[in-house]
Design an enzyme around this catalytic site. Sequence first.
Site, PDB file in Angstrom:
ATOM      1  N   ARG A 155       1.135  17.723   9.609  1.00 31.65           N
ATOM      2  CA  ARG A 155       0.225  16.588   9.725  1.00 31.65           C
ATOM      3  C   ARG A 155      -0.374  16.405  11.138  1.00 31.65           C
ATOM      4  NH1 ARG A 155       2.435  10.701   7.729  1.00 31.65           N
ATOM      5  NH2 ARG A 155       2.120  11.475   5.637  1.00 31.65           N
TER       6      ARG A 155
ATOM      7  N   HIS B   2      -1.911   5.230  11.229  1.00 34.24           N
ATOM      8  CA  HIS B   2      -1.143   5.010  10.013  1.00 34.24           C
ATOM      9  C   HIS B   2       0.129   4.214  10.251  1.00 34.24           C
ATOM     10  CE1 HIS B   2      -0.075   5.849   5.934  1.00 34.24           C
ATOM     11  NE2 HIS B   2       0.952   6.604   6.233  1.00 34.24           N
TER      12      HIS B   2
ATOM     13  N   GLY C  13       7.279   6.498  -1.206  1.00 34.84           N
ATOM     14  CA  GLY C  13       8.567   5.996  -1.658  1.00 34.84           C
ATOM     15  C   GLY C  13       9.488   5.608  -0.532  1.00 34.84           C
TER      16      GLY C  13
ATOM     17  N   ASP D 143       0.399  -8.735  15.637  1.00 34.58           N
ATOM     18  CA  ASP D 143       0.603 -10.133  16.078  1.00 34.58           C
ATOM     19  C   ASP D 143       2.033 -10.379  16.558  1.00 34.58           C
ATOM     20  OD1 ASP D 143      -1.900 -10.231  14.991  1.00 34.58           O
ATOM     21  OD2 ASP D 143      -1.494 -11.849  13.570  1.00 34.58           O
TER      22      ASP D 143
ATOM     23  N   GLU E 173       9.627  15.046   0.803  1.00 39.97           N
ATOM     24  CA  GLU E 173       8.427  14.879   1.632  1.00 39.97           C
ATOM     25  C   GLU E 173       8.616  15.609   2.954  1.00 39.97           C
ATOM     26  OE1 GLU E 173       7.813  10.635   1.862  1.00 39.97           O
ATOM     27  OE2 GLU E 173       6.548  10.694   0.089  1.00 39.97           O
TER      28      GLU E 173
ATOM     29  N   SER F 208      10.390   4.414   6.844  1.00 37.20           N
ATOM     30  CA  SER F 208       9.976   3.105   7.375  1.00 37.20           C
ATOM     31  C   SER F 208      10.323   1.961   6.426  1.00 37.20           C
ATOM     32  CB  SER F 208       8.479   3.101   7.685  1.00 37.20           C
ATOM     33  OG  SER F 208       7.784   3.892   6.768  1.00 37.20           O
TER      34      SER F 208
ATOM     35  N   TRP G 228       0.801  -1.221   0.000  1.00 34.78           N
ATOM     36  CA  TRP G 228       0.000   0.000   0.000  1.00 34.78           C
ATOM     37  C   TRP G 228       0.831   1.267   0.000  1.00 34.78           C
ATOM     38  CZ3 TRP G 228      -5.202  -0.036  -0.613  1.00 34.78           C
ATOM     39  CH2 TRP G 228      -5.814  -1.283  -0.495  1.00 34.78           C
TER      40      TRP G 228
ATOM     41  N   HIS H 247      -2.646   9.629  10.119  1.00 34.74           N
ATOM     42  CA  HIS H 247      -2.720  10.421   8.889  1.00 34.74           C
ATOM     43  C   HIS H 247      -3.981  11.279   9.003  1.00 34.74           C
ATOM     44  CE1 HIS H 247      -3.037  11.539   4.700  1.00 34.74           C
ATOM     45  NE2 HIS H 247      -1.811  11.100   4.542  1.00 34.74           N
TER      46      HIS H 247
ATOM     47  N   ARG I 267       7.854   9.195  13.309  1.00 35.97           N
ATOM     48  CA  ARG I 267       8.522   8.674  12.110  1.00 35.97           C
ATOM     49  C   ARG I 267       8.582   9.741  11.019  1.00 35.97           C
ATOM     50  NH1 ARG I 267       6.039   5.758   7.043  1.00 35.97           N
ATOM     51  NH2 ARG I 267       4.376   7.212   7.501  1.00 35.97           N
TER      52      ARG I 267
ATOM     53  N   GLU J 137       8.160  -2.979  10.715  1.00 35.84           N
ATOM     54  CA  GLU J 137       7.324  -2.110  11.558  1.00 35.84           C
ATOM     55  C   GLU J 137       7.076  -2.688  12.950  1.00 35.84           C
ATOM     56  OE1 GLU J 137       4.062  -0.350   9.363  1.00 35.84           O
ATOM     57  OE2 GLU J 137       3.111   0.365  11.212  1.00 35.84           O
TER      58      GLU J 137
END
Length: 523
Positions: free
Chosen positions: A279, A340, A50, A212, A115, A380, A46, A233, A375, A364
């Site tokens: 954000r 997110h 980048g 998990d 970014e 990531s 997803w 997000h 982050r 993650e």
Amino acid sequence: MANDAVFDILVIGSGAAGLTLALRAADHARIGVISKGSIDAGSTAWAQGGIAAVMSKTDSYDAHVEDTLNSGAGLCRIEAVRHTVENGPKAIGWLIDQGVAFDVTEDGPYHLTQEGGHSQRRVVHAADATGKAVQTSLDEKVRAHPNITLFEHHMAVDLVQEAEGSPVRGAYIYDIETTRVLAFSAKFVALATGGASRVYLYTSNPDGATGDGIAMAWRAGCRVANMEFNQFHPTCLYHREARTYLISEAVRGEGGELILEDGERFLDAFDDRAELAPRDIVARAIDFEMKRLGADCVYLDISHQDADFIQEHFPNIYETCRENGIDITQQPIPVVPAAHYTCGGVITDLKGRTDVDGLYVIGESASTGLHGANRMASNSLLECFVFADSAATDILAKLDDQADPIIIPDWDESRVSDSDEEVVVSHNWDELRRTMWSYVGIVRTDKRLARAKRRIDLLAEEIQDYYGNFRITPDLLELRNLVTVSDLIVRSALARKESRGLHYTLDYPELADESVDTILQPE
Ligand SMILES: Cc1cc2nc3c(=O)[nH]c(=O)nc-3n(C[C@H](O)[C@H](O)[C@H](O)COP(=O)(O)OP(=O)(O)OC[C@H]3O[C@@H](n4cnc5c(N)ncnc54)[C@H](O)[C@@H]3O)c2cc1C
């Protein structure tokens, strides 16, 4: 009593981290890769933006390190940041060798975007579907490698140790098709199960992001760090029938306005930059208004722009909204903030090693110290590739000296029966995720956290009781892990008496003088 499968390395998870470790080690070891869904069901596929890495002459390792430290708000571990950044170009080179087709330019090798938080253009990408390009290339390589056996639709239940605190020797694996629990024995186990954002009602993550690996490692005796830092997000599509879909921040950048149901704009009351505020500020403002009004969502309106401009700049968003009955050239988009990214996780060193021998955690699920309290965008995926490589190297160096795989006792189902009330599981799923959203979300208070803790304690008791008495199902296993992770988040949030990075509490709005990790230790 006989093992259903034996490997040198058992990799649990088939996203960027798991598949990289598998491929990096596969020429020298027998590897089993487990995935509870199809191979590409994790968050990796997803990823849109980048992968950050120093790829241009005007950029430097020092600049990437400094930007990462700034985002992390005092909690990054400098060795982890340096390790990640300095191995970045090598990781990108390896991906290119695997066949990932990053966007190129006419005058330089790779097209780089910039970014939030980055002082330089340093994000390599494959259009706006980088994750898909990476996942597809790695999938093909993994399927083709003779030393890798892939088990899709197999779900890890728990790690196997001969005694409490002793090395991990394998895992119990639930075969979703046959509903049998299998015993997989291995010299080393690597958890690469992704994040835990599905503890929240609204999330940008796919269904399986239920923490998990974090819960399994915790049960096996590993410490976890900084679980209170969950990135939200600000704008995901709110639609009862659609899975959560990100509405890019570029929509606000191109003039999109956030409004309430009555059409009133509200962001300028929170920050002079209004729609262009960072954000976390935008997410907090939306959360405040939704809580104040008891509203289900707010709206993002770009319909005042020319229809051709909208369709040209945001073709995917336009199409996805249209499929859900929303014409964004004519009407506002209903949006909510959504969980997110899980910044905290299982504590590891630079090689992905945990507190328990034989167990590695990467991607993650891990807390390597790279992200600190927040982050930075596109760091990531880079962390997945770099730490998977380091873990593979470390495991291969120790492979010959490691004790042989053991025979694992069969899974004991003699004292459980089929559930008579599946509704308990679905109800508790819903209650847990709503509780986390309402009381442990973007803006916290001690009172809200205490309220959540009481409910989570009760749910944990009920779920444990259910787990002990009924035959397992994937939903029950995920719920059991979700409640463990929720408990870890709430306890970590209660322990932090300040606002730092992604953790914001009205009771302690200031930054403390000292920056300290929140570390929880299993009893
Ligand atoms: C919408 C979106 C956009 C993003 N954009 C970016 C971006 O542009 N750049 C960036 O750097 N990051 C981005 N991220 C974050 C990044 O995609 C993830 O952090 C990263 O892909 C995590 O990789 P992973 O290998 O750790 O886990 P995942 O890719 O999530 O894979 C987890 C794997 O574990 C398996 N699994 C889980 N539990 C079990 C179990 N019990 N048994 C067996 N298998 C199990 C899953 O099936 C899956 O195969 C984005 C995330 C999302 C959701």
